[in-house]
Motif scaffolding. Structure first.
Motif, mmCIF file in Angstrom:
data_model
loop_
_atom_site.group_PDB
_atom_site.id
_atom_site.type_symbol
_atom_site.label_atom_id
_atom_site.label_comp_id
_atom_site.label_asym_id
_atom_site.label_seq_id
_atom_site.Cartn_x
_atom_site.Cartn_y
_atom_site.Cartn_z
ATOM 1 N N LYS A 1 0.841 -1.208 0.000
ATOM 2 C CA LYS A 1 0.000 0.000 0.000
ATOM 3 C C LYS A 1 0.872 1.254 0.000
ATOM 4 O O LYS A 1 0.591 2.221 -0.707
ATOM 5 N N GLU A 2 1.940 1.233 0.793
ATOM 6 C CA GLU A 2 2.839 2.384 0.875
ATOM 7 C C GLU A 2 3.506 2.646 -0.482
ATOM 8 O O GLU A 2 3.610 3.785 -0.919
ATOM 9 N N LYS A 3 3.926 1.567 -1.136
ATOM 10 C CA LYS A 3 4.537 1.709 -2.461
ATOM 11 C C LYS A 3 3.531 2.260 -3.464
ATOM 12 O O LYS A 3 3.870 3.084 -4.309
ATOM 13 N N GLN A 4 2.278 1.797 -3.381
ATOM 14 C CA GLN A 4 1.238 2.310 -4.275
ATOM 15 C C GLN A 4 1.019 3.797 -4.040
ATOM 16 O O GLN A 4 0.888 4.569 -4.988
ATOM 17 N N LEU B 1 3.922 5.666 -5.511
ATOM 18 C CA LEU B 1 3.805 5.691 -6.968
ATOM 19 C C LEU B 1 2.751 6.705 -7.400
ATOM 20 O O LEU B 1 2.967 7.482 -8.340
ATOM 21 N N GLN B 2 1.615 6.717 -6.706
ATOM 22 C CA GLN B 2 0.569 7.692 -7.039
ATOM 23 C C GLN B 2 1.060 9.118 -6.822
ATOM 24 O O GLN B 2 0.760 10.008 -7.623
ATOM 25 N N LYS B 3 1.834 9.336 -5.762
ATOM 26 C CA LYS B 3 2.394 10.676 -5.516
ATOM 27 C C LYS B 3 3.338 11.068 -6.650
ATOM 28 O O LYS B 3 3.312 12.208 -7.127
ATOM 29 N N LYS B 4 4.193 10.122 -7.067
ATOM 30 C CA LYS B 4 5.129 10.403 -8.158
ATOM 31 C C LYS B 4 4.376 10.723 -9.441
ATOM 32 O O LYS B 4 4.735 11.651 -10.172
#
Length: 179
Positions: free
Chosen positions: A60-63, A66-69
């Motif tokens: 979830k943190e990686k998602q 990624l969404q922030k990026k």
């Protein structure tokens, strides 16, 4: 020696107590062993679930990262597009202003002739050809004929006499009068 019934009963009670005590101790050992195995299994299951939960939240943190990026990239691209649009608008304004000023310059013959000399020289530098045909407005033909010798001289001086060019003016096909 014969034992009395009471003695036998006492011994039986004593043996029963001993067997019961042994049974109780064995039951406690079994309970303790079962409790230990239960706690070990419970600890293993809790650890498995903890690992699953940690992996889930890491995903979830990686998602989220990624969404922030992606969002930052989109915002950056939008900002770039706004800058490019502003630059394009500014260039259009400058080009329009230059057109208006060029339109005014044609009324001042001396300035216009100087401008034509510079434009012809620029064209010669870009083309780098030995023969060039100039196309102009019909009303400018005399000014162009007067301007091209100075432009050729600028070209020769800049190339230190290594390049020579022959210029002719197209008298059959003229540019539109409103150019």
């Amino acid at each position: 020696m014969a034992l009395s019934d009471q003695d036998v009963q006492k011994q039986i009670k004593h043996m029963m107590a001993f067997i019961e005590q042994e049974a109780n101790e064995k039951a406690e050992e079994i309970d303790a062993k079962a409790e230990e195995e239960f706690n070990i299994e419970k600890g293993r299951l809790v650890q498995q679930q903890r690992v699953k939960i940690m992996e889930y939240y890491e995903r979830k943190e990686k998602q989220v990262e990624l969404q922030k990026k992606i969002q930052n990239s989109n915002l950056l691209n939008q900002a770039r597009l706004r800058v490019l649009k502003a630059r394009e608008d500014h260039l259009k304004t400058l080009i329009e202003e230059a057109r208006k000023q060029l339109g005014r310059i044609t009324s001042d013959k001396a300035k216009y002739q100087k401008l034509l000399e510079g434009l012809i020289a620029q064209g010669l530098f870009q083309l780098l050809e030995s023969e060039v045909t100039l196309k102009c407005r019909q009303q400018d033909i005399d000014l162009v004929r007067d301007a091209w010798p100075a432009a050729v001289e600028m070209y020769r001086n800049a190339t230190k006499g290594k390049k020579d060019v022959k210029i002719t003016v197209d008298t059959d096909n003229f540019l539109p009068a409103d150019v």
